[in-house]
Design a protein around this motif. Structure first.
Motif, short mmCIF file in Angstrom:
data_model
loop_
_atom_site.label_atom_id
_atom_site.label_comp_id
_atom_site.label_asym_id
_atom_site.label_seq_id
_atom_site.Cartn_x
_atom_site.Cartn_y
_atom_site.Cartn_z
N PRO A 519 0.82 -1.21 0.00
CA PRO A 519 0.00 0.00 0.00
C PRO A 519 0.86 1.27 0.00
N GLY A 520 0.41 2.25 -0.75
CA GLY A 520 1.07 3.55 -0.74
C GLY A 520 2.24 3.67 -1.70
N THR A 521 2.66 2.58 -2.32
CA THR A 521 3.77 2.68 -3.26
C THR A 521 3.25 3.20 -4.61
N PRO A 522 4.14 3.74 -5.45
CA PRO A 522 3.69 4.18 -6.78
C PRO A 522 2.99 3.06 -7.54
N LEU A 523 3.48 1.84 -7.37
CA LEU A 523 2.87 0.69 -8.03
C LEU A 523 1.41 0.54 -7.62
N ASP A 524 1.17 0.70 -6.32
CA ASP A 524 -0.19 0.58 -5.79
C ASP A 524 -1.07 1.70 -6.32
N GLU A 525 -0.53 2.93 -6.32
CA GLU A 525 -1.29 4.08 -6.81
C GLU A 525 -1.71 3.86 -8.26
N GLU A 526 -0.75 3.41 -9.05
CA GLU A 526 -1.01 3.20 -10.47
C GLU A 526 -2.09 2.14 -10.67
N ALA A 527 -1.94 1.03 -9.92
CA ALA A 527 -2.92 -0.05 -10.05
C ALA A 527 -4.30 0.44 -9.61
N SER A 528 -4.32 1.24 -8.56
CA SER A 528 -5.60 1.71 -8.06
C SER A 528 -6.25 2.65 -9.08
N GLN A 529 -5.41 3.43 -9.79
CA GLN A 529 -5.94 4.30 -10.83
C GLN A 529 -6.48 3.48 -12.00
N ARG A 530 -5.69 2.49 -12.44
CA ARG A 530 -6.12 1.69 -13.60
C ARG A 530 -7.33 0.83 -13.25
N GLY A 531 -7.34 0.30 -12.03
CA GLY A 531 -8.53 -0.39 -11.53
C GLY A 531 -8.72 -1.79 -12.05
N THR A 532 -8.41 -2.02 -13.30
CA THR A 532 -8.64 -3.34 -13.86
C THR A 532 -7.78 -3.50 -15.12
N SER A 533 -7.50 -4.73 -15.47
CA SER A 533 -6.88 -4.97 -16.77
C SER A 533 -7.97 -4.87 -17.83
N VAL A 534 -7.59 -4.47 -19.02
CA VAL A 534 -8.57 -4.35 -20.09
C VAL A 534 -8.23 -5.37 -21.16
N TYR A 535 -9.22 -6.14 -21.52
CA TYR A 535 -8.99 -7.17 -22.53
C TYR A 535 -9.60 -6.73 -23.84
N LEU A 536 -8.76 -6.43 -24.81
CA LEU A 536 -9.24 -6.14 -26.15
C LEU A 536 -9.07 -7.41 -26.97
N VAL A 537 -9.59 -7.37 -28.16
CA VAL A 537 -9.53 -8.59 -28.96
C VAL A 537 -8.08 -8.99 -29.22
N GLU A 538 -7.24 -7.98 -29.57
CA GLU A 538 -5.90 -8.35 -29.98
C GLU A 538 -4.84 -8.04 -28.92
N ARG A 539 -5.20 -7.37 -27.88
CA ARG A 539 -4.19 -7.09 -26.86
C ARG A 539 -4.82 -6.96 -25.48
N ARG A 540 -3.93 -6.92 -24.50
CA ARG A 540 -4.39 -6.83 -23.12
C ARG A 540 -3.67 -5.63 -22.51
N ILE A 541 -4.39 -4.77 -21.81
CA ILE A 541 -3.75 -3.65 -21.13
C ILE A 541 -3.75 -3.99 -19.65
N ASP A 542 -2.53 -4.19 -19.13
CA ASP A 542 -2.42 -4.74 -17.78
C ASP A 542 -2.63 -3.70 -16.71
#
Lengths: 934, 268
Positions: A519-542
């Motif tokens: 908690p509180g690390t830049p990694l955590d902040e970023e993940a909390s902002q992104r909220g979820t991975s996005v699955y497109l047909v040809e790629r995945r945004i982690d």
């Protein structure tokens, strides 16, 4: 030095009080220029060789933020007085400015002029706050000039003519935005400059192109004071303006004051409001509450029409139904009971930038000059936007981003400015980028700060991890995972062990992401902002960087991984005897795909241990599933499609329905059980700050389209409870095998989506999950791709006493904010996935015109909407050629059928029809899928 | 709301997170009292007056072998923006009175003043005969009254009251173990903040008020009515203690200055 600020304020009770606040002035505020001899230069952000330092005024920031974001503009000093004014006027611009000021690549420095002893100015008698702030900016500019000496030029950028004049009088060099950008000698930057229509800019060089057409198109917005009083006495109603996704000329304003939605028809009544604005609405007299005709084509100014779409999967995606059953005769204008209104004023704008392309137009004669073009947004809810450009020939076949600046009542379209180009229209990468931008999805690579939080690679299980008393060593267990083929982010695995007493020990092992995302690390902040991975047909945004997603956290086979385990003891009847949670270390022995797992279970010759475990689990899962359905859980269906993608060109090769096997259902069952067990545990420990997931029961109105369809085909549906609905859905069996699934698909799209919430915000009766018929539910099983699960992992760890609860959980509003963001991101991710499928469907059919079967799902007066089960898409089929309003087709609302006058050619709802699908290009660069009856 | 600007690092009033407001102390502002002082922390302004040691007025309260300390806290009607009538002895002021009394009691050497007028008499007794004990005049117990009034409130009134009371007690010449000083610290926008003013105080975050004996480093007062994780709490408390020490340093300076003036007046 101490200054006191005093001002008079009105309290909520209406009393007037004087407020006195201290205001400290300091001598330790530095100028931020590295060349400075006096100041501490360790925190300086401006560039070393800066010969010109820009100071911008508030209006420049507010209107020209797109220009400031361009890397060509640098070495800018942002004064705190400007920052404060921007914050008060426009929060989204403020956030962008703040991002600029914190971005280490950009040279923006914030100077607290309000707290500096030499630059603080006191308001003079008779001076307006605006004048005082302008003076503060000039004083600060002057201070900078004398502080840094002659070597550095301080340039005040202002569009305010009076301010500029005074600045020059006081010996500060000042320029307008336009003249400054011109002096840079980069013509493409000029497109980013917003030409202000207000009087303080030199209007001489902005020639008026349409002098003859200056007529009032929209009625004037009421002044704010009138709106406020109107709202108070109930003449006007306030609400969020939402445009119908499927018909841009129709909008809704959800008003609390009348407890219903107000419908707004037509651009004139919409009166320049944009989707998402907070508006004030006046009700129209009741005789004007006409229904928007339930036609596919609407009152056309432009030729807009319904497109072929992916079939909606829930009520939130579906087109809103507006037409309650009304017996309509030719002469009497149809009157509906839905209140209709018109917008009288806009309380808060929701303007941002939009993706789209320019409307095709001939090149103007003088090639070098400024061209006016109309921009068409991809989002149909947004009207066309007029922009000025000097690079028309470059932009015509490009996807571009445009921001809106103003919309006065004299012009039909809002005016905006060009922001940037994404790429060629029709190009797959460009279009994918567009749909990411449209859904506000961050697909940028992870920053170095975020990547610095990752453990060193290659990672392997260390002895410290095993020595941790809270971590159980479960490496001896026969754990395996079952996932879709090609899945790299494996976040769940299972084991099943028969116990001596005839019971089974069943374990669900979830990747221990919180061991790496602290908690509180830049990694955590970023993940909390992104909220979820996005699955497109040809790629995945982690959501998390690739090493975590695919390696360190992924529970791959034959490697030792950290996990968070839920272990039950179950009777052979799948009754849970005991539940245990623990952090663990596991070693998966097999990563199976659904197909493989299913094949193993079906092949009776196989008796190896993993297959036996699979069969045991499947037996248990079937019992659990049956019990859940008995309790009233709905088996809903959604038309999911799957593409086969060419590995080289990434073009779709084939599409088909996603097949659901028993193995899928088995995994799903155990994940549900784990989620429910965890939800109970965390709610028990943290009744006020648990993150749960609920699914509200659909209201009567939401189920109405389903009931109407059911009534038309003589089907009796009981929707009084989820149990009743589930039972009547089971009973709905038609003559063909697809009928039941179709009804389920129609039912699914009447439901809203499940949402995350913080348990402190709602009462326990509202925690119910309608679709699963579960009292409590949360998400625990996919921490690699969903941030909600990360939060739940932390809660569970704290509930077990393994870790401390991070402080944000004590902050109710912040937790609610996180839950809201997760819902927003989750929804956007879904929309993006759908858009991606739509895009690939289009690419697929571009080369392959196809004939196929379709089912009619909605009857309109000039055609009907069909659903193509094979490809999961939905679109209109016209019986009447466009533009021909004298229709000889008659709609029978009660039976949901359309009949041709004088013949007995008719089409019923849910009827199967044969259609032809083909991609056509009615306008250049605007390919679309067309469905025609054969 | 952002209480610490993330771009500049300043608080709303231009202080850094570990800056205190401007403090000022003045001795001898109420001539009639035995000791008095005025103390300001920014816009918070407090006056303290000491009466005593004097005879216990309410016999029921007397303690046997130590002086009685009483404290009364009140807020002037004009101390806040809206001028409301404040009832005497409401819950809040009773609580603060109690807090201040307990804090001051911990540093006043009450056992040195059990019943000081009686010392004379006892002395007599020793010289005279023991059986005269029966005819002793009534023993007179002592009490010290501390009156603190808030003239202007802008957050941190209880700290300011304790600091003012310390100065006034020193002015009254009452024996004390050490100087007690108090300061508050809070935790807002994930930052420990020293000496909260009214806006920060009413933000609803945790507010730790600490009182210490400056030289001996002993805590005599510690109050917080919020939840805070242990490690953060320690940081916040440490910050408040630093604040207390800074105030003690200042108060010592004021007292020294005052003593010098007294010396001058006496012509020593």
């Amino acid at each position: 030095m101490l200054q006191s600020k005093s001002f008079v304020k009105k309290t909520k009770q209406g009393r007037v009080v004087k407020v006195v606040r201290e205001h400290y002035l300091r001598d330790d505020i530095y100028c931020g220029a590295p060349s400075c001899k006096v100041c501490d230069t360790s925190a300086s952000r401006l560039s070393n060789s800066a010969s010109t330092i820009l100071i911008v005024d508030t209006n420049v920031v507010l209107h020209q933020i797109d220009l400031l974001e361009n890397p060509a503009i640098d070495d800018v000093v942002v004064l705190s007085v400007v920052l404060e004014e921007v914050r008060n006027k426009n929060l989204s611009v403020f956030n962008r400015l703040k991002a600029l000021c914190t971005n280490s690549l950009r040279k923006f420095f914030v100077f607290s002029n309000e707290h500096h002893k030499d630059t603080y100015v006191k308001e003079m008698v008779g001076e307006s706050p605006n004048d005082r702030n302008d003076r503060a900016i000039r004083v600060a500019a002057h201070w900078y000039q004398s502080h840094l000496g002659e070597n550095t030029q301080i340039l005040l950028i202002t569009n305010d003519r009076e301010n500029k004049r005074r600045a020059v009088e006081e010996g500060i060099s000042a320029e307008t935005v336009e003249s400054y950008v011109r002096s840079l000698g980069k013509p493409d930057l000029l497109d980013l400059v917003v030409l202000s229509s207000s009087a303080d800019v030199n209007m001489e060089d902005v020639e008026d192109h349409r002098p003859s057409k200056k007529k009032v198109i929209y009625s004037e917005h009421k002044p704010m004071s009138e709106i406020t009083s109107g709202l108070l006495c109930g003449i006007y109603h306030q609400g969020k303006f939402r445009v119908n996704r499927y018909n841009p000329f129709e909008a809704y304003v959800g008003s609390e004051s009348i407890g219903d939605e107000i419908v707004i028809y037509g651009r004139a009544n919409m009166n320049r409001a944009f989707d998402g604005d907070i508006v004030a609405v006046e009700l129209l007299p009741q005789d004007q509450w006409h229904d928007g005709k339930s036609m596919i084509i609407t009152e056309d100014e432009d030729d807009e029409e319904e497109d072929v779409h992916l079939a909606p999967s829930s009520a939130d995606d579906a087109p809103r139904s507006v037409n309650p059953v009304q017996p309509t005769t030719e002469s009497v204008p149809p009157v509906s009971n839905r209140p209709a209104g018109r917008v009288v004023g806009i309380i808060k704008r929701n303007w941002h930038s939009y993706c789209g392309s320019l409307e095709p137009m001939p090149m103007p004669a003088g090639n070098a000059g400024v061209a006016h073009a109309l921009f068409v947004s991809k989002d149909r809810r947004i009207p066309k936007i007029r922009i000025q450009t000097r690079q028309l020939e470059n932009l015509l076949d490009k996807r571009i981003i445009v921001a809106v600046d103003s919309w006065d009542c004299l012009s039909r379209y809002p005016s905006g400015h060009y922001v940037r180009t994404i790429g060629q229209i029709g190009d797959r990468d460009t279009e994918s980028e567009v749909l990411l931008i449209e859904n506000d999805i961050n697909s940028r690579p992870f920053s170095t700060q975020v990547l610095a939080c990752l453990p060193p690679l290659p990672w392997s299980l260390s002895s410290e991890d095993l020595a941790n008393p809270n971590r159980e060593d479960l490496r001896h267990l026969r754990v395996f995972s079952v996932d879709p083929p090609g899945c790299k982010d494996i976040d769940d695995a299972l084991h099943c062990k028969p116990l001596g007493n005839g019971n089974f020990e069943v374990g669900v092992h979830i990747a221990d992401v919180t061991n790496f995302v602290l908690p509180g690390t830049p990694l955590d902040e970023e993940a909390s902002q992104r909220g979820t991975s996005v699955y497109l047909v040809e790629r995945r945004i982690d959501m998390l960087p690739k090493p975590l997603t695919e390696d360190i956290c992924s529970l791959r086979s034959d490697v030792e991984r950290l996990a968070f385990s839920v272990i039950w003891e179950m009777t052979p009847d799948a009754e849970i005897v005991s539940t245990r949670f623990t952090k663990s270390a596991i070693k998966s022995c097999a990563a199976l795909s659904y197909v493989e797992a299913q094949a193993r279970m079906d092949d009776s010759r196989l008796i190896d241990p993993v297959t036996t475990d699979l069969r045991n689990l499947n037996t248990l899962a079937k019992i659990m599933r049956l019990r859940r359905i008995k309790r009233g859980a709905l088996t809903l269906a959604s038309p999911e499609v799957k593409f086969q993608i060419d590995t080289e060109t990434h073009d779709p090769l084939d599409i088909g329905m996603y097949q659901i096997r028993e193995a899928n259902q088995m995994i799903e069952e155990f994940m549900l059980a784990a989620n429910i067990s965890v939800a109970e545990k965390i709610l028990n420990h943290f009744p006020l700050c648990s993150l749960l997931r609920r699914h509200p029961s659909p209201t009567k109105e939401m189920l109405e389209p389903l009931l109407r369809t059911a009534a038309a085909i003589g089907l009796d549906l009981d929707v009084s409870s989820s149990k009743a609905l589930a039972d009547s859905l089971d009973r709905a069996v038609g003559e063909d095998p697809y009928f039941n699934k179709l009804i389920r698909i129609l039912a699914t799209r009447c439901m809203t989506q499940a949402v995350y919430f913080s348990s402190g915000d709602l009462s326990p009766s509202e925690f119910y999950h309608y679709g699963l018929a579960a009292l409590l539910y949360t998400h625990f099983t996919s921490p690699i791709r969903r941030y909600a699960d990360v939060i739940v992992h932390r809660l569970l760890a704290a509930a077990l006493g393994i870790a401390k609860l991070p402080p944000i959980f004590q902050d109710g509003p912040q937790l609610t904010g996180i839950a809201d963001n997760l819902n927003y991101r989750h929804r956007n991710a879904q929309m993006a996935s759908r858009a991606s499928v739509e895009l690939h469907t289009l690419i697929y059919f571009r080369k392959r015109p196809t004939d196929t079967e379709a089912r009619i799902v909605k009857i309109k007066s000039n055609g009907f909407i069909v659903f193509v089960p094979k490809f999961g898409i939905e679109g209109p089929v016209y019986l009447v050629p466009k533009g021909n309003n004298g229709s000889d087709w008659v709609v029978d609302e009660a039976h949901q059928r359309v009949t041709k006058v004088g013949t007995n050619i008719r089409y019923n709802i849910l009827q199967t029809v044969k259609i032809h699908m083909e991609v056509v290009e009615p306008q250049p660069n605007r390919p679309k899928l067309q469905l025609t009856l054969i | 709301m952002e209480y610490v600007d993330s771009l500049t690092g300043f608080r709303l009033d231009g202080r850094r997170p570990n800056d205190m407001r401007q403090i000022r102390g003045e001795i001898g502002v109420v001539a009639k009292a035995d000791g008095s002082a005025l103390f300001e922390m920014g816009n918070t302004k407090v006056i303290a007056a000491i009466y005593g040691p004097r005879e216990v007025q309410n016999k029921g309260q007397q303690a046997n072998n130590q002086a009685l300390v009483r404290c009364e806290y009140s807020m002037a009607n004009f101390s806040t923006g809206d001028r409301t009538r404040r009832p005497k002895g409401d819950r809040r002021s009773t609580e603060i009175s109690l807090v201040i009394r307990q804090t001051m009691e911990a540093c006043i050497l009450t056992h040195l003043m059990p019943h000081s007028q009686v010392i004379l008499i006892e002395f007599l007794v020793h010289i005279l005969l023991k059986f005269f004990m029966y005819f002793l005049p009534k023993i007179c117990f002592l009490q010290i009254d501390i009156f603190v009034q808030v003239l202007q409130a802008d957050g941190g009134t209880r700290s300011a009251c304790i600091n003012a009371a310390t100065l006034a007690l020193a002015d009254a010449g009452i024996p004390m173990r050490d100087i007690v000083t108090s300061c508050s610290a809070g935790y807002l926008s994930s930052t420990p903040l020293l000496d909260l003013n009214y806006i920060e105080d009413s933000a609803g975050g945790p507010d730790v008020t600490v009182g210490i004996l400056a030289k001996t480093d002993k805590v005599t007062l510690l109050q917080m009515d919020a939840k805070l994780p242990m490690d953060i709490f320690e940081n916040v408390m440490q910050l408040a203690i630093e604040g207390c020490k800074a105030i003690a340093h200042y108060i010592r300076g004021v007292l020294l200055e005052n003593t010098k003036q007294l010396e001058c007046r006496r012509g020593i």
